[in-house]
Motif scaffolding. Structure first.
Motif, PDB file in Angstrom:
ATOM      1  N   ASN A   1       0.561  -1.223  -0.318  1.00  0.00           N
ATOM      2  CA  ASN A   1      -0.096   0.449  -0.236  1.00  0.00           C
ATOM      3  C   ASN A   1       1.346   1.699   0.016  1.00  0.00           C
ATOM      4  O   ASN A   1       1.676   1.705   1.079  1.00  0.00           O
ATOM      5  CB  ASN A   1      -0.689  -0.246   0.664  1.00  0.00           C
ATOM      6  CG  ASN A   1      -2.240  -1.160   1.486  1.00  0.00           C
ATOM      7  OD1 ASN A   1      -2.863  -1.285   0.286  1.00  0.00           O
ATOM      8  ND2 ASN A   1      -1.702  -1.684   2.289  1.00  0.00           N
ATOM      9  N   ARG A   2       0.440   2.145  -0.592  1.00  0.00           N
ATOM     10  CA  ARG A   2       1.686   3.572  -1.169  1.00  0.00           C
ATOM     11  C   ARG A   2       0.236   4.275  -0.250  1.00  0.00           C
ATOM     12  O   ARG A   2      -0.722   4.474  -0.389  1.00  0.00           O
ATOM     13  CB  ARG A   2       1.480   4.075  -2.786  1.00  0.00           C
ATOM     14  CG  ARG A   2       2.896   5.300  -2.583  1.00  0.00           C
ATOM     15  CD  ARG A   2       2.870   5.309  -4.027  1.00  0.00           C
ATOM     16  NE  ARG A   2       3.544   6.231  -4.258  1.00  0.00           N
ATOM     17  CZ  ARG A   2       3.497   6.870  -5.805  1.00  0.00           C
ATOM     18  NH1 ARG A   2       2.405   7.493  -5.722  1.00  0.00           N
ATOM     19  NH2 ARG A   2       4.288   8.373  -5.628  1.00  0.00           N
ATOM     20  N   VAL A   3       1.131   4.939   0.868  1.00  0.00           N
ATOM     21  CA  VAL A   3       0.284   6.451   1.728  1.00  0.00           C
ATOM     22  C   VAL A   3       1.028   7.404   1.172  1.00  0.00           C
ATOM     23  O   VAL A   3       2.642   7.371   1.796  1.00  0.00           O
ATOM     24  CB  VAL A   3       0.160   5.127   3.319  1.00  0.00           C
ATOM     25  CG1 VAL A   3       1.373   5.283   3.560  1.00  0.00           C
ATOM     26  CG2 VAL A   3      -1.170   6.440   3.711  1.00  0.00           C
ATOM     27  N   LEU A   4       0.496   8.111   1.673  1.00  0.00           N
ATOM     28  CA  LEU A   4       1.074   9.687   2.673  1.00  0.00           C
ATOM     29  C   LEU A   4       0.992   9.655   3.912  1.00  0.00           C
ATOM     30  O   LEU A   4       0.235   9.619   4.180  1.00  0.00           O
ATOM     31  CB  LEU A   4       0.555  10.950   1.626  1.00  0.00           C
ATOM     32  CG  LEU A   4       1.283  11.725   1.747  1.00  0.00           C
ATOM     33  CD1 LEU A   4       2.687  12.165   1.330  1.00  0.00           C
ATOM     34  CD2 LEU A   4       0.102  13.271   1.014  1.00  0.00           C
ATOM     35  N   GLU A   5       1.764   9.694   4.861  1.00  0.00           N
ATOM     36  CA  GLU A   5       1.983  10.065   5.347  1.00  0.00           C
ATOM     37  C   GLU A   5       2.316  11.706   6.488  1.00  0.00           C
ATOM     38  O   GLU A   5       3.380  11.550   5.835  1.00  0.00           O
ATOM     39  CB  GLU A   5       2.522   8.826   6.897  1.00  0.00           C
ATOM     40  CG  GLU A   5       2.400   7.596   5.985  1.00  0.00           C
ATOM     41  CD  GLU A   5       3.372   6.594   6.509  1.00  0.00           C
ATOM     42  OE1 GLU A   5       2.961   5.790   8.018  1.00  0.00           O
ATOM     43  OE2 GLU A   5       3.983   6.767   6.655  1.00  0.00           O
TER      44      GLU A   5
END
Length: 139
Positions: free
Chosen positions: A82-86
């Motif tokens: 999963n690609r995510v922006l944190e």
């Protein structure tokens, strides 16, 4: 998990991500850098890595500044699915879960790195914070 909607647009040379803050594993909070997580960013045309960011958040009057990691979190999620922006917002305390947020990726700081330990990750995040704060001081 609720469906997250993503839009992005080039504004000058900034990419913008719009989504809803979702729950993560709370590791950021444990190491002193709580994050607002935005999922569904697989199609975002920006390189994985650490960015200086600014954001408009539903229910928060002022613009928030911070740093964000866009990518697959290889140190803490070996699956890389999963690609995510944190995003860690500087000088902000509050619950953002379920709120709409628009995040501008203002400046690319460095590529995403796989660290050997969480302690190494925490140390590097501290270095990134210093660099990002300096960037915003000059803007």
């Amino acid at each position: 998990m609720s469906r997250h909607f993503l839009t992005f647009a080039a504004a000058m040379d900034e990419k913008k991500v719009t989504g809803v803050v979702g729950a993560g594993k709370a590791l950021g909070r444990e190491i002193g850098y709580p994050t607002a997580n935005i999922y569904g960013v697989e199609g975002l045309g920006a390189a994985d890595g650490v960015y200086a960011v600014k954001a408009k958040v539903e229910g928060v009057e002022e613009t928030l500044f911070g740093m964000g990691n866009l990518g697959r979190r290889p140190t803490v999620d070996r699956s890389g699915e999963n690609r995510v922006l944190e995003v860690h917002f500087f000088d902000y305390e509050g619950d953002l879960y379920g709120r709409s947020v628009e995040v501008a990726l203002c400046r690319y700081i460095r590529p995403e790195i796989t660290f050997g330990t969480v302690d190494e990750l925490q140390s590097r995040i501290g270095q990134d914070e210093v660099e990002v704060r300096k960037y915003f001081e000059t803007q």
